[in-house]
Enzyme design. Structure first.
Site, short mmCIF file in Angstrom:
data_model
loop_
_atom_site.label_atom_id
_atom_site.label_comp_id
_atom_site.label_asym_id
_atom_site.label_seq_id
_atom_site.Cartn_x
_atom_site.Cartn_y
_atom_site.Cartn_z
N SER A 151 0.87 -1.19 0.00
CA SER A 151 0.00 0.00 0.00
C SER A 151 0.89 1.22 0.00
O SER A 151 2.03 1.17 0.49
CB SER A 151 -0.87 0.01 1.26
OG SER A 151 -1.54 1.25 1.38
N TYR A 164 -1.79 -0.45 10.52
CA TYR A 164 -1.93 -0.88 9.13
C TYR A 164 -0.71 -0.43 8.33
O TYR A 164 -0.09 -1.21 7.60
CB TYR A 164 -3.21 -0.29 8.53
CG TYR A 164 -3.35 -0.54 7.04
CD1 TYR A 164 -3.53 -1.82 6.55
CD2 TYR A 164 -3.28 0.52 6.13
CE1 TYR A 164 -3.64 -2.05 5.19
CE2 TYR A 164 -3.38 0.30 4.78
CZ TYR A 164 -3.56 -0.99 4.31
OH TYR A 164 -3.66 -1.22 2.97
N1 LIG Z 1 -8.73 -0.54 -1.15
C1 LIG Z 1 -7.68 0.26 -1.04
O1 LIG Z 1 -7.81 1.50 -1.16
C2 LIG Z 1 -6.32 -0.32 -0.78
C3 LIG Z 1 -5.21 0.53 -0.85
C4 LIG Z 1 -3.95 0.01 -0.64
C5 LIG Z 1 -3.79 -1.33 -0.36
N2 LIG Z 1 -4.87 -2.13 -0.27
C6 LIG Z 1 -4.64 -3.55 0.05
O2 LIG Z 1 -5.22 -4.37 -0.96
C7 LIG Z 1 -5.62 -5.61 -0.39
C8 LIG Z 1 -7.06 -5.85 -0.76
O3 LIG Z 1 -7.85 -4.79 -0.27
P1 LIG Z 1 -9.34 -4.55 -0.75
O4 LIG Z 1 -9.58 -3.10 -0.68
O5 LIG Z 1 -9.58 -5.29 -1.99
O6 LIG Z 1 -10.13 -5.23 0.48
P2 LIG Z 1 -11.53 -5.96 0.52
O7 LIG Z 1 -11.89 -6.00 1.98
O8 LIG Z 1 -12.48 -5.35 -0.42
O9 LIG Z 1 -11.18 -7.42 0.03
C9 LIG Z 1 -10.27 -8.19 0.78
C10 LIG Z 1 -10.44 -9.65 0.47
O10 LIG Z 1 -9.55 -10.37 1.35
C11 LIG Z 1 -10.29 -11.38 2.01
N3 LIG Z 1 -9.72 -11.65 3.33
C12 LIG Z 1 -9.70 -10.84 4.40
N4 LIG Z 1 -9.13 -11.46 5.44
C13 LIG Z 1 -8.75 -12.69 4.99
C14 LIG Z 1 -8.13 -13.80 5.59
N5 LIG Z 1 -7.79 -13.78 6.88
N6 LIG Z 1 -7.88 -14.88 4.83
C15 LIG Z 1 -8.26 -14.93 3.54
N7 LIG Z 1 -8.88 -13.92 2.91
C16 LIG Z 1 -9.13 -12.82 3.64
C17 LIG Z 1 -11.71 -10.84 2.10
O11 LIG Z 1 -12.67 -11.85 2.33
C18 LIG Z 1 -11.85 -10.17 0.75
O12 LIG Z 1 -12.24 -11.07 -0.25
C19 LIG Z 1 -5.36 -5.50 1.10
O13 LIG Z 1 -4.13 -6.10 1.40
C20 LIG Z 1 -5.29 -4.02 1.34
O14 LIG Z 1 -4.52 -3.70 2.45
C21 LIG Z 1 -6.14 -1.67 -0.47
#
Ligand SMILES: NC(=O)c1ccc[n+]([C@@H]2O[C@H](COP(=O)([O-])OP(=O)(O)OC[C@H]3O[C@@H](n4cnc5c(N)ncnc54)[C@H](O)[C@@H]3O)[C@@H](O)[C@H]2O)c1
Length: 268
Positions: A151, A164
């Site tokens: 991130s 985080y």
């Molecule tokens: N959305 C953003 O703005 C953003 C920005 C930077 C980084 N990220 C990173 O991207 C990744 C995905 O984020 P997102 O926004 O798609 O989140 P989201 O919550 O929309 O999706 C996350 C997915 O991970 C799964 N998950 C959560 N905990 C889990 C576990 N213990 N075991 C297996 N699966 C699990 C959830 O069920 C879901 O399908 C994360 O690592 C997040 O930190 C997101």
């Protein structure tokens, strides 16, 4: 003249892929693009209904996908998912570590259990899946590609999301050290550093974040958007397209790179 046609680099037919967190959000966007490129997908996630729906959507377009229920926070779940890729598609070639959580909490409100959960899922989960995949990649001797979803919060501080941010900084460091050790086996390790992306997770987290920052939702969004030259939030497909590049032969000489995909957020 280059030896290989461009299309060949992006043809992932015959590749076995595990995407953690592939049921929703960024992981789902990645799964869609890798499946479109011909790879066989294992969606490793805890969200059963959403994962099954993702598999259905991939198959309806002629892609290959299977769901394996796996909690990245639990020891032993990685081996099951990696083995499923080998059993179903013949090999594990690509691992995308996209599962993650991002609850907001100020530094002084982050208790022992909160910190433990954050690092167990965001950091140790990545280690578990990577070790299980690398073990098989080395055994098979064909190399592989690992893409860790970090991130921009792992590159700069994130007020209201201290733990985080620290967990993602650990992912950045992990990615570079893994790359330096695993290159000798033909395994590349790169990280994606997304900016603000519209996902189910973002929708939930922003409520907690406005509370931690003591702001209104409008002010927080305005503050964020003022720093994004491309003037929009990203979507999961913005991530899927870049991960496709990192998973493809077009990025063969890249390892240890942290690829920022944030609409320009960190340039301002
Ligand atoms: N959305 C953003 O703005 C953003 C920005 C930077 C980084 N990220 C990173 O991207 C990744 C995905 O984020 P997102 O926004 O798609 O989140 P989201 O919550 O929309 O999706 C996350 C997915 O991970 C799964 N998950 C959560 N905990 C889990 C576990 N213990 N075991 C297996 N699966 C699990 C959830 O069920 C879901 O399908 C994360 O690592 C997040 O930190 C997101």
């Amino acid at each position: 003249m280059a030896e290989k046609a461009i299309a060949e680099f992006f043809d992932l037919s015959g590749k076995g892929v595990v995407v953690t967190g592939g049921a929703m959000g960024i992981g789902q966007g990645v799964a869609f693009r890798l499946a479109e490129a011909g790879a066989g997908l294992i969606i490793a996630d805890i969200a059963v209904n959403e994962a099954k729906d993702t598999v259905k959507r991939i198959r309806s377009k002629g892609g290959k996908a299977k769901f394996v229920k796996a909690d990245v926070g639990v020891v032993g779940s990685a081996e099951k998912a990696i083995q499923a890729a080998i059993d179903t598609y013949g090999s594990i070639d690509i691992l995308v570590n996209a599962a993650g959580i991002f609850p907001a909490a100020k530094f002084m409100d982050s208790d022992e259990a909160f910190v433990e959960k954050m690092f167990n899922i965001n950091f140790k989960g990545m280690i578990r899946f990577s070790q299980a995949a690398v073990r098989e990649m080395i055994r098979a001797g064909h190399g592989g590609k690992i893409i860790n979803v970090a991130s921009i919060a792992g590159l700069v501080p994130a007020r209201g999301q201290t733990m985080y941010s620290a967990s993602k900084a650990a992912v950045v460091s992990l990615t570079k050290s893994m790359a330096s050790e695993l290159g000798t086996y033909g395994i590349t390790v790169n990280a994606l550093a997304p900016g603000g992306i519209m996902t189910p997770g973002t929708a939930t987290i922003s409520k907690g974040l406005v509370k931690a920052l003591d702001m209104t939702m409008e002010d927080m969004l305005h503050m964020h958007m003022a720093r994004v030259p491309l003037n929009r939030l990203g979507d999961p497909d913005d991530m899927g397209k870049v991960v496709l590049f990192l998973a493809s032969g077009a990025s063969d000489f890249m390892t240890g790179s942290i690829v920022r995909v944030d609409g320009g957020f960190l340039t301002t």
